[in-house]
Design a protein around this motif. Structure first.
Motif, PDB file in Angstrom:
ATOM      1  N   ARG A 128      52.559  12.425  19.436  1.00 33.77           N
ATOM      2  CA  ARG A 128      53.678  12.166  20.162  1.00 33.77           C
ATOM      3  C   ARG A 128      54.446  12.947  20.638  1.00 33.77           C
ATOM      4  NH1 ARG A 128      57.048   8.786  16.064  1.00 33.77           N
ATOM      5  NH2 ARG A 128      56.682  10.664  14.677  1.00 33.77           N
ATOM      6  N   ASP A 129      54.482  14.604  20.216  1.00 31.87           N
ATOM      7  CA  ASP A 129      55.340  15.600  20.615  1.00 31.87           C
ATOM      8  C   ASP A 129      54.577  16.229  21.915  1.00 31.87           C
ATOM      9  OD1 ASP A 129      57.509  15.792  19.008  1.00 31.87           O
ATOM     10  OD2 ASP A 129      56.452  16.560  17.454  1.00 31.87           O
ATOM     11  N   TRP A 130      53.442  15.888  22.379  1.00 33.68           N
ATOM     12  CA  TRP A 130      52.838  16.656  23.704  1.00 33.68           C
ATOM     13  C   TRP A 130      52.489  15.504  24.545  1.00 33.68           C
ATOM     14  CZ3 TRP A 130      47.851  15.876  24.920  1.00 33.68           C
ATOM     15  CH2 TRP A 130      46.920  15.410  23.763  1.00 33.68           C
ATOM     16  N   GLY A 131      52.156  15.969  25.980  1.00 33.75           N
ATOM     17  CA  GLY A 131      51.572  14.800  26.811  1.00 33.75           C
ATOM     18  C   GLY A 131      51.065  15.779  28.059  1.00 33.75           C
ATOM     19  N   TRP A 132      50.579  14.940  28.879  1.00 35.00           N
ATOM     20  CA  TRP A 132      49.958  15.569  30.076  1.00 35.00           C
ATOM     21  C   TRP A 132      50.110  14.563  31.327  1.00 35.00           C
ATOM     22  CZ3 TRP A 132      45.766  13.407  32.766  1.00 35.00           C
ATOM     23  CH2 TRP A 132      45.117  12.371  32.195  1.00 35.00           C
ATOM     24  N   ALA A 133      49.769  15.271  32.519  1.00 35.38           N
ATOM     25  CA  ALA A 133      50.008  14.398  33.606  1.00 35.38           C
ATOM     26  C   ALA A 133      49.181  15.119  34.854  1.00 35.38           C
ATOM     27  CB  ALA A 133      51.405  14.074  34.085  1.00 35.38           C
ATOM     28  N   TRP A 134      48.642  14.371  35.824  1.00 34.33           N
ATOM     29  CA  TRP A 134      48.103  15.051  36.904  1.00 34.33           C
ATOM     30  C   TRP A 134      49.225  15.393  37.939  1.00 34.33           C
ATOM     31  CZ3 TRP A 134      43.542  16.127  35.787  1.00 34.33           C
ATOM     32  CH2 TRP A 134      42.660  15.343  35.277  1.00 34.33           C
ATOM     33  N   VAL A 135      49.112  16.667  38.271  1.00 36.22           N
ATOM     34  CA  VAL A 135      50.287  17.199  39.146  1.00 36.22           C
ATOM     35  C   VAL A 135      49.701  17.773  40.412  1.00 36.22           C
ATOM     36  CG1 VAL A 135      51.997  17.236  37.296  1.00 36.22           C
ATOM     37  CG2 VAL A 135      50.499  19.538  38.110  1.00 36.22           C
ATOM     38  N   PRO A 136      49.907  18.076  41.329  1.00 37.32           N
ATOM     39  CA  PRO A 136      49.606  18.541  42.626  1.00 37.32           C
ATOM     40  C   PRO A 136      49.477  19.960  42.034  1.00 37.32           C
ATOM     41  CG  PRO A 136      51.613  17.527  43.355  1.00 37.32           C
ATOM     42  CD  PRO A 136      51.534  17.396  41.829  1.00 37.32           C
ATOM     43  N   VAL A 137      48.202  20.588  42.491  1.00 36.17           N
ATOM     44  CA  VAL A 137      47.612  21.966  42.341  1.00 36.17           C
ATOM     45  C   VAL A 137      48.473  22.989  42.681  1.00 36.17           C
ATOM     46  CG1 VAL A 137      45.890  23.544  42.862  1.00 36.17           C
ATOM     47  CG2 VAL A 137      45.073  21.261  42.449  1.00 36.17           C
ATOM     48  N   SER A 138      49.296  22.736  43.886  1.00 28.84           N
ATOM     49  CA  SER A 138      50.379  23.713  44.359  1.00 28.84           C
ATOM     50  C   SER A 138      51.455  23.919  43.352  1.00 28.84           C
ATOM     51  CB  SER A 138      51.028  23.262  45.723  1.00 28.84           C
ATOM     52  OG  SER A 138      51.431  21.827  45.612  1.00 28.84           O
ATOM     53  N   GLU A 139      51.851  22.599  42.690  1.00 28.06           N
ATOM     54  CA  GLU A 139      52.819  22.832  41.709  1.00 28.06           C
ATOM     55  C   GLU A 139      52.557  23.729  40.545  1.00 28.06           C
ATOM     56  OE1 GLU A 139      55.111  19.399  40.508  1.00 28.06           O
ATOM     57  OE2 GLU A 139      55.418  18.808  42.611  1.00 28.06           O
ATOM     58  N   GLN A 140      51.267  23.165  40.137  1.00 26.21           N
ATOM     59  CA  GLN A 140      50.818  24.118  38.830  1.00 26.21           C
ATOM     60  C   GLN A 140      50.671  25.617  38.980  1.00 26.21           C
ATOM     61  OE1 GLN A 140      49.736  22.193  36.142  1.00 26.21           O
ATOM     62  NE2 GLN A 140      49.717  23.590  35.141  1.00 26.21           N
ATOM     63  N   ARG A 141      50.237  25.859  40.298  1.00 33.19           N
ATOM     64  CA  ARG A 141      50.162  27.191  40.523  1.00 33.19           C
ATOM     65  C   ARG A 141      51.716  27.771  40.566  1.00 33.19           C
ATOM     66  NH1 ARG A 141      45.925  26.472  45.432  1.00 33.19           N
ATOM     67  NH2 ARG A 141      43.938  26.514  44.253  1.00 33.19           N
ATOM     68  N   GLN A 142      52.601  27.121  40.961  1.00 32.11           N
ATOM     69  CA  GLN A 142      53.965  27.967  41.111  1.00 32.11           C
ATOM     70  C   GLN A 142      54.474  27.749  39.754  1.00 32.11           C
ATOM     71  OE1 GLN A 142      56.640  26.227  44.067  1.00 32.11           O
ATOM     72  NE2 GLN A 142      54.768  25.297  44.934  1.00 32.11           N
ATOM     73  N   GLN A 143      54.220  26.830  38.999  1.00 34.48           N
ATOM     74  CA  GLN A 143      54.770  26.534  37.635  1.00 34.48           C
ATOM     75  C   GLN A 143      54.356  27.950  36.596  1.00 34.48           C
ATOM     76  OE1 GLN A 143      53.033  24.015  34.693  1.00 34.48           O
ATOM     77  NE2 GLN A 143      55.097  23.669  33.668  1.00 34.48           N
ATOM     78  N   GLY A 144      53.053  28.346  36.861  1.00 32.21           N
ATOM     79  CA  GLY A 144      52.401  29.344  36.019  1.00 32.21           C
ATOM     80  C   GLY A 144      53.234  30.682  36.471  1.00 32.21           C
ATOM     81  N   GLY A 145      53.418  30.787  37.739  1.00 30.12           N
ATOM     82  CA  GLY A 145      54.224  32.171  38.060  1.00 30.12           C
ATOM     83  C   GLY A 145      55.361  32.136  37.609  1.00 30.12           C
ATOM     84  N   ARG A 146      56.401  30.995  37.684  1.00 26.38           N
ATOM     85  CA  ARG A 146      57.412  30.714  37.350  1.00 26.38           C
ATOM     86  C   ARG A 146      57.744  31.053  35.620  1.00 26.38           C
ATOM     87  NH1 ARG A 146      60.078  26.027  40.865  1.00 26.38           N
ATOM     88  NH2 ARG A 146      59.335  26.804  43.042  1.00 26.38           N
ATOM     89  N   VAL A 147      56.767  30.418  34.909  1.00 33.58           N
ATOM     90  CA  VAL A 147      57.008  30.847  33.726  1.00 33.58           C
ATOM     91  C   VAL A 147      56.805  32.175  33.267  1.00 33.58           C
ATOM     92  CG1 VAL A 147      56.098  29.968  31.294  1.00 33.58           C
ATOM     93  CG2 VAL A 147      56.291  28.174  33.057  1.00 33.58           C
ATOM     94  N   SER A 148      55.612  32.854  33.629  1.00 30.70           N
ATOM     95  CA  SER A 148      55.373  34.191  33.327  1.00 30.70           C
ATOM     96  C   SER A 148      56.660  35.037  33.842  1.00 30.70           C
ATOM     97  CB  SER A 148      54.134  34.450  34.393  1.00 30.70           C
ATOM     98  OG  SER A 148      52.997  33.890  33.788  1.00 30.70           O
ATOM     99  N   ALA A 149      57.129  34.850  34.764  1.00 37.40           N
ATOM    100  CA  ALA A 149      58.201  35.657  35.391  1.00 37.40           C
ATOM    101  C   ALA A 149      59.569  35.358  34.458  1.00 37.40           C
ATOM    102  CB  ALA A 149      58.694  35.151  36.784  1.00 37.40           C
TER     103      ALA A 149
END
Length: 132
Positions: free
Chosen positions: A93-114
């Motif tokens: 109940r504390d986690w989940g997932w969703a299909w998102v655009p690959v472009s968003e996923q790539r941007q998210q990884g960079g933003r979290v790392s930054a």
């Protein structure tokens, strides 16, 4: 309800703006889980993990390779795989997932790392996530 003022120095990840499908997934998971991980107004802080085995286990639990990916989509899990609250470490109940655009996923990884780098969020450090 948690009091965010109890931890005034805890960094807040605010860069999910402009990633509408990822932000919607984060908000959905925050709203549904009993611990509301990352939600500083009512939840428990996330803690960063730099253990590659933990990251792998979290990704495999939330987004197993056996799940067929639609064209142009990526599996987005929350809490993030690089946390101690990810899918392998938390009750369902504390986690989940969703299909998102690959472009968003790539941007998210960079933003979290930054965010981790600029805010000096090290292994085991607490942080919050703010989504629009």
């Amino acid at each position: 309800m948690r009091d965010p003022e109890r931890h005034p120095g805890t960094p807040v990840l605010k860069t999910m703006v402009g990633l509408p499908e990822i932000a919607a997934n984060i908000r959905k998971v925050m709203d549904s889980g009993p611990h509301h991980y990352g939600d500083r107004t009512r939840g428990s802080a996330l803690t960063r993990s730099t253990d590659p085995n933990n990251e792998r286990d979290n990704r495999n639990a939330a987004c197993p390779a056996s799940r067929k990916r639609p064209a142009g989509k990526s599996c987005d899990e929350y809490p993030f795989a690089r946390t101690n609250q990810g899918a392998a470490k938390s009750e369902r109940r504390d986690w989940g997932w969703a299909w998102v655009p690959v472009s968003e996923q790539r941007q998210q990884g960079g933003r979290v790392s930054a965010f981790y780098q600029t805010q000096r969020v090290l292994d085991g450090d607490r942080f919050w996530v703010e989504v629009p």
